[in-house]
Each structure stands twice: as C-alpha cells, then as structure tokens.
Scaffold this motif. Structure first.
Motif, mmCIF file in Angstrom:
data_model
loop_
_atom_site.group_PDB
_atom_site.id
_atom_site.type_symbol
_atom_site.label_atom_id
_atom_site.label_comp_id
_atom_site.label_asym_id
_atom_site.label_seq_id
_atom_site.Cartn_x
_atom_site.Cartn_y
_atom_site.Cartn_z
ATOM 1 N N TYR A 35 -6.966 -1.340 6.667
ATOM 2 C CA TYR A 35 -6.111 -0.172 6.911
ATOM 3 C C TYR A 35 -6.536 0.982 5.997
ATOM 4 O O TYR A 35 -6.741 2.103 6.464
ATOM 5 N N CYS A 36 -6.679 0.710 4.720
ATOM 6 C CA CYS A 36 -7.046 1.760 3.765
ATOM 7 C C CYS A 36 -8.401 2.376 4.095
ATOM 8 O O CYS A 36 -8.571 3.596 4.012
ATOM 9 N N ALA A 52 -4.730 -5.042 4.717
ATOM 10 C CA ALA A 52 -4.430 -3.871 3.886
ATOM 11 C C ALA A 52 -5.698 -3.086 3.558
ATOM 12 O O ALA A 52 -5.727 -1.855 3.655
ATOM 13 N N VAL A 53 -6.753 -3.794 3.189
ATOM 14 C CA VAL A 53 -8.025 -3.133 2.864
ATOM 15 C C VAL A 53 -8.602 -2.450 4.100
ATOM 16 O O VAL A 53 -9.059 -1.295 4.033
ATOM 17 N N LEU A 106 -1.050 7.394 11.064
ATOM 18 C CA LEU A 106 -0.796 6.340 10.085
ATOM 19 C C LEU A 106 0.047 5.223 10.693
ATOM 20 O O LEU A 106 -0.241 4.037 10.491
ATOM 21 N N VAL A 137 0.846 -1.189 0.000
ATOM 22 C CA VAL A 137 0.000 0.000 0.000
ATOM 23 C C VAL A 137 0.885 1.243 0.000
ATOM 24 O O VAL A 137 1.834 1.337 0.775
ATOM 25 N N VAL A 182 -7.927 4.586 7.220
ATOM 26 C CA VAL A 182 -7.186 5.812 6.883
ATOM 27 C C VAL A 182 -8.109 6.795 6.170
ATOM 28 O O VAL A 182 -8.125 7.985 6.479
ATOM 29 N N THR A 183 -8.891 6.294 5.227
ATOM 30 C CA THR A 183 -9.813 7.160 4.479
ATOM 31 C C THR A 183 -10.826 7.814 5.417
ATOM 32 O O THR A 183 -11.077 9.027 5.331
ATOM 33 N N THR A 214 0.510 5.322 0.592
ATOM 34 C CA THR A 214 -0.404 6.375 1.024
ATOM 35 C C THR A 214 0.240 7.716 0.724
ATOM 36 O O THR A 214 1.458 7.862 0.801
#
Length: 100
Positions: A86-87, A83-84, A54, A24, A90-91, A26
């Motif tokens: 986390y994303c 990973a998904v 983060l 990933v 974060v979003t 960012t």
C-alpha cells in the motif's frame, strides 16, 4: 478476560481476528505548499481525488480505514506485506500527481 469485537459491555481488551497487524499513517506532506501556491478550489479538488484514491488502495491492499482527518489517514492492515505494498503504491501515485 478478552472479548470478541462487539461483545456485550465488557471493557476488556478486544480480540482481533488476526495475529499480527501493521498500522500506517498517511499525510500529504506538501499540503502547506499546495495551499500557498495553488487556487483553493484546485487544492480541495486534488485532496478530494487523493482521498478517493487512498480509499481505493486501502481496499485493494486489504486495509481498514480507522480514521481520516483532512489529508491524514490512520489505516490498519492485517498483513505487514499488504501495508508495505500500500505504501509503495501510494508513493508512486503521489509522485505522478499533477495539480492544475
């Protein structure tokens, strides 16, 4: 042949302790606008707090920080699901961010 990570001077491929991984990147997409519209100290503070957040989320979702440059992070996750997640987190965090 392949060597274990940290194995003696062999420059062959490194065997990772997992079978699959997710990479990933960012980046703060609004960074240019932030520098144009807010006081530099406020932007520095916001980016510093963002980087701390983060890093906390990387650990929470079982990730490994490979590299960081300013507001750009390269992170590896053992699990694509981590990973998904986390994303997504974060979003959500970035959407709720307010600058002074």
């Amino acid at each position: 042949g392949a060597t274990e990570a940290g194995g003696g001077g062999d420059t062959g491929p490194v065997v990772q302790p997992w079978e699959e991984a997710a990479v990933v990147f960012t980046k703060v997409s609004e960074q240019g606008t932030m520098w144009d519209n807010y006081h530099r100290d406020a932007v520095r503070h916001a980016l510093s707090k963002s980087n701390e957040e983060l890093r906390m989320l990387i650990k929470k979702h079982n990730g490994y920080e490979v590299r960081e440059e300013g507001s750009i992070f390269l992170v590896v996750f053992v699990s694509p699901v981590d990973a998904v997640n986390y994303c997504m987190e974060v979003t959500c965090k970035w959407r709720s961010l307010t600058l002074p």
